[in-house]
Design a protein around this motif. Structure first.
Motif, PDB file in Angstrom:
ATOM      1  N   SER A   1       0.952  -1.156  -0.062  1.00 61.75           N
ATOM      2  CA  SER A   1       0.064   0.146   0.055  1.00 61.75           C
ATOM      3  C   SER A   1       0.764   1.257   0.041  1.00 61.75           C
ATOM      4  O   SER A   1       0.405   2.280  -0.572  1.00 61.75           O
ATOM      5  CB  SER A   1      -0.747  -0.068   1.214  1.00 61.75           C
ATOM      6  N   THR A   2       1.891   1.276   0.619  1.00 67.72           N
ATOM      7  CA  THR A   2       3.003   2.470   0.792  1.00 67.72           C
ATOM      8  C   THR A   2       3.440   2.854  -0.712  1.00 67.72           C
ATOM      9  O   THR A   2       3.584   3.954  -1.147  1.00 67.72           O
ATOM     10  CB  THR A   2       4.072   2.099   1.595  1.00 67.72           C
TER      11      THR A   2
ATOM     12  N   GLN B   1       0.593   4.276  -2.879  1.00 64.85           N
ATOM     13  CA  GLN B   1       0.402   5.437  -2.616  1.00 64.85           C
ATOM     14  C   GLN B   1       1.512   6.573  -2.802  1.00 64.85           C
ATOM     15  O   GLN B   1       1.247   7.630  -3.480  1.00 64.85           O
ATOM     16  CB  GLN B   1       0.083   5.749  -0.991  1.00 64.85           C
ATOM     17  N   SER B   2       2.838   6.115  -2.842  1.00 64.49           N
ATOM     18  CA  SER B   2       3.874   6.863  -3.309  1.00 64.49           C
ATOM     19  C   SER B   2       3.763   7.234  -4.839  1.00 64.49           C
ATOM     20  O   SER B   2       3.811   8.233  -5.269  1.00 64.49           O
ATOM     21  CB  SER B   2       5.200   6.143  -2.979  1.00 64.49           C
TER      22      SER B   2
ATOM     23  N   VAL C   1       0.986   7.168  -6.521  1.00 66.35           N
ATOM     24  CA  VAL C   1      -0.030   8.002  -7.191  1.00 66.35           C
ATOM     25  C   VAL C   1       0.087   9.489  -6.664  1.00 66.35           C
ATOM     26  O   VAL C   1      -0.237  10.399  -7.220  1.00 66.35           O
ATOM     27  CB  VAL C   1      -1.441   7.419  -6.573  1.00 66.35           C
ATOM     28  N   GLU C   2       0.836   9.682  -5.623  1.00 66.58           N
ATOM     29  CA  GLU C   2       1.240  10.707  -5.014  1.00 66.58           C
ATOM     30  C   GLU C   2       1.989  11.634  -5.972  1.00 66.58           C
ATOM     31  O   GLU C   2       1.854  12.978  -6.162  1.00 66.58           O
ATOM     32  CB  GLU C   2       1.975  10.824  -3.632  1.00 66.58           C
TER      33      GLU C   2
ATOM     34  N   GLN D   1       0.018  12.866  -8.894  1.00 67.69           N
ATOM     35  CA  GLN D   1      -0.732  13.823  -8.592  1.00 67.69           C
ATOM     36  C   GLN D   1      -0.172  15.308  -8.362  1.00 67.69           C
ATOM     37  O   GLN D   1      -0.608  16.178  -9.043  1.00 67.69           O
ATOM     38  CB  GLN D   1      -1.617  13.579  -7.343  1.00 67.69           C
TER      39      GLN D   1
ATOM     40  N   ALA E   1      -0.666   0.709  -9.285  1.00 67.48           N
ATOM     41  CA  ALA E   1      -0.904   2.055  -8.868  1.00 67.48           C
ATOM     42  C   ALA E   1      -0.871   3.082  -9.995  1.00 67.48           C
ATOM     43  O   ALA E   1      -1.425   4.281  -9.982  1.00 67.48           O
ATOM     44  CB  ALA E   1      -0.011   2.613  -7.525  1.00 67.48           C
TER      45      ALA E   1
ATOM     46  N   ARG F   1      -5.495   9.367  -9.049  1.00 71.36           N
ATOM     47  CA  ARG F   1      -5.728   9.973  -7.703  1.00 71.36           C
ATOM     48  C   ARG F   1      -5.755   8.807  -6.433  1.00 71.36           C
ATOM     49  O   ARG F   1      -6.124   7.522  -6.766  1.00 71.36           O
ATOM     50  CB  ARG F   1      -7.533  10.175  -7.768  1.00 71.36           C
ATOM     51  N   GLN F   2      -5.821   9.248  -5.407  1.00 71.19           N
ATOM     52  CA  GLN F   2      -5.697   8.212  -4.330  1.00 71.19           C
ATOM     53  C   GLN F   2      -6.802   7.362  -4.080  1.00 71.19           C
ATOM     54  O   GLN F   2      -6.868   6.074  -3.561  1.00 71.19           O
ATOM     55  CB  GLN F   2      -5.264   9.022  -2.875  1.00 71.19           C
ATOM     56  N   GLU F   3      -8.091   8.127  -4.184  1.00 69.48           N
ATOM     57  CA  GLU F   3      -9.122   7.398  -4.074  1.00 69.48           C
ATOM     58  C   GLU F   3      -9.413   6.193  -4.956  1.00 69.48           C
ATOM     59  O   GLU F   3     -10.276   5.354  -4.812  1.00 69.48           O
ATOM     60  CB  GLU F   3     -10.616   8.363  -4.360  1.00 69.48           C
TER      61      GLU F   3
ATOM     62  N   ILE G   1      -7.028   4.132  -5.817  1.00 62.91           N
ATOM     63  CA  ILE G   1      -5.924   3.080  -5.722  1.00 62.91           C
ATOM     64  C   ILE G   1      -6.771   1.630  -5.239  1.00 62.91           C
ATOM     65  O   ILE G   1      -6.254   0.422  -6.027  1.00 62.91           O
ATOM     66  CB  ILE G   1      -5.142   3.230  -4.561  1.00 62.91           C
TER      67      ILE G   1
END
Length: 368
Positions: free
Chosen positions: A170-171, A174-175, A177-178, A181, A262, A267-269, A271
């Motif tokens: 998950s980390t 998120q990285s 996608v961040e 973004q 990812a 967007r984070q939503e 994922i």
């Protein structure tokens, strides 16, 4: 946002660039209070689990039993008892009524066992069962290890694999996608190749995940030593080593797929929509190994499936059900799957990383 990677000098080779990205990933996690706190909590839970399991597995407090000269030899042969020899029945009754002993075992001509148990209110169950007359039992297929211990080991390997893979997977997602973004990824790939960025992310998080595994192994060893479970510790040595090896390549497999999945969203939503199948593949080993830990056929099959092998094979090694060549064959299958996952993940990552807006379909990501 974390500090960006500086534009590399022409003299830098691919390996140094990969390590530069890996260092960035490691540094960002070590600076995260949430990561450090969660790691500390995980280690404390692991230590508490080992200590509690160890103390619970220890023999209970011995029962204090009064005997006469005729029954002393019989009772002394029983497990987990302390014998106090008295002169006669009257002395034994006195000790029982004053609760100096849990019960008294006296000779009797009226009972098939040749003895009678005196107790104030309730006689110790273990004493009754030990003195009872039972038929001879022959076990055709004796268990190789304690059923409860087998279950706890399966849970232990399963929980560690589940938590580490899902947390770091998950980390990574998120990285990725961040960076999409915030458009930082455009700056990053202008400085380094896309595959180098992916390799650095995977290696950095793999190092962190393996560090947690090593710390958990150290905690388990300390807990087993403190609780005096030397026999269990000796039996866990090789399985834990194999678990670390299988986990290493299994995590690289999952990390590569998480990165690619990812990259398909912006967007984070979103994922969850692309990583949910991977989460199911992480959950499957935990659930199946726990449910079927005592089923040799199912465990054998699971020990050759790449997503469940990191848990199933070490459990089979611990209980002595795996031949010496089986972990080697399973590892070869896992390595081949790992290479395939890296190629697929890299393809999806490269083809999706710069595509913003709507989710990229899997077919498009694979075709480019």
């Amino acid at each position: 946002m974390n500090a960006s990677i500086p534009t590399p000098q022409p003299s830098k080779n691919t390996s140094s660039l990969v390590w530069l990205v890996a260092e960035r990933e490691i540094g960002s996690k070590l600076r995260s209070k949430a990561f450090m706190i969660s790691t500390g909590i995980l280690l404390l839970i692991a230590l508490a689990g080992v200590l509690i399991g160890g103390f619970m597995s220890k023999s209970p407090t011995p029962d204090e039993i009064a005997t006469t000269a005729q029954t002393t030899q019989t009772v002394q042969a029983l497990p987990n008892v302390n014998v106090t020899e008295v002169a006669d029945r009257q002395a034994a009754e006195k000790l029982v009524r004053n609760e100096k002993v849990s019960a008294a075992v006296l000779p009797s001509d009226d009972d098939p066992t040749g003895v009678v148990i005196l107790a104030k209110k309730d006689a110790p169950t273990n004493l009754i069962m030990s003195l009872s007359v039972s038929p001879k039992v022959e076990i055709l297929e004796p268990a190789t290890t304690n059923a409860l211990l087998r279950y706890l080991v399966a849970i232990g390997f399963g929980v560690v694999f589940l938590m580490a893979a899902s947390t770091f997977g998950s980390t990574i997602a998120q990285s990725v996608v961040e960076e999409k973004q915030t458009r930082v990824v455009e700056l990053l790939i202008s400085a380094i190749p896309t595959r180098v960025l992916l390799a650095g992310k995977v290696i950095g998080n793999t190092i962190l995940a393996m560090a947690q595994i090593v710390l958990l192994a150290a905690i388990a060893v300390i807990g087993l030593i403190v609780t005096g479970q030397n026999e269990v510790l000796a039996g866990l040595g090789a399985p834990v080593l194999w678990f670390a090896i299988f986990f290493l390549f299994g995590f690289v497999l999952l990390a590569s797929l998480y990165s690619g999945a990812a990259a398909m969203v912006s967007r984070q939503e979103d994922i969850g929509s692309t990583t949910m199948p991977l989460m199911m593949l992480v959950m499957a080993p935990y659930i199946l190994v726990i449910i079927f830990n005592d089923n040799p056929l199912v465990m054998t099959i699971l020990s050759y499936i790449p997503f469940s092998a990191p848990v199933a094979m070490p459990v089979r090694l611990f209980v002595g059900e795996a031949m010496w060549w089986e972990p080697l064959l399973s590892l070869v299958i896992l390595l081949a799957s790992c290479v395939g996952a890296i190629l697929v993940g890299a393809k999806i990552y490269e083809n999706s990383l710069l595509r913003m807006g709507a989710r990229v379909k899997l077919g498009e990501a694979l075709r480019g």
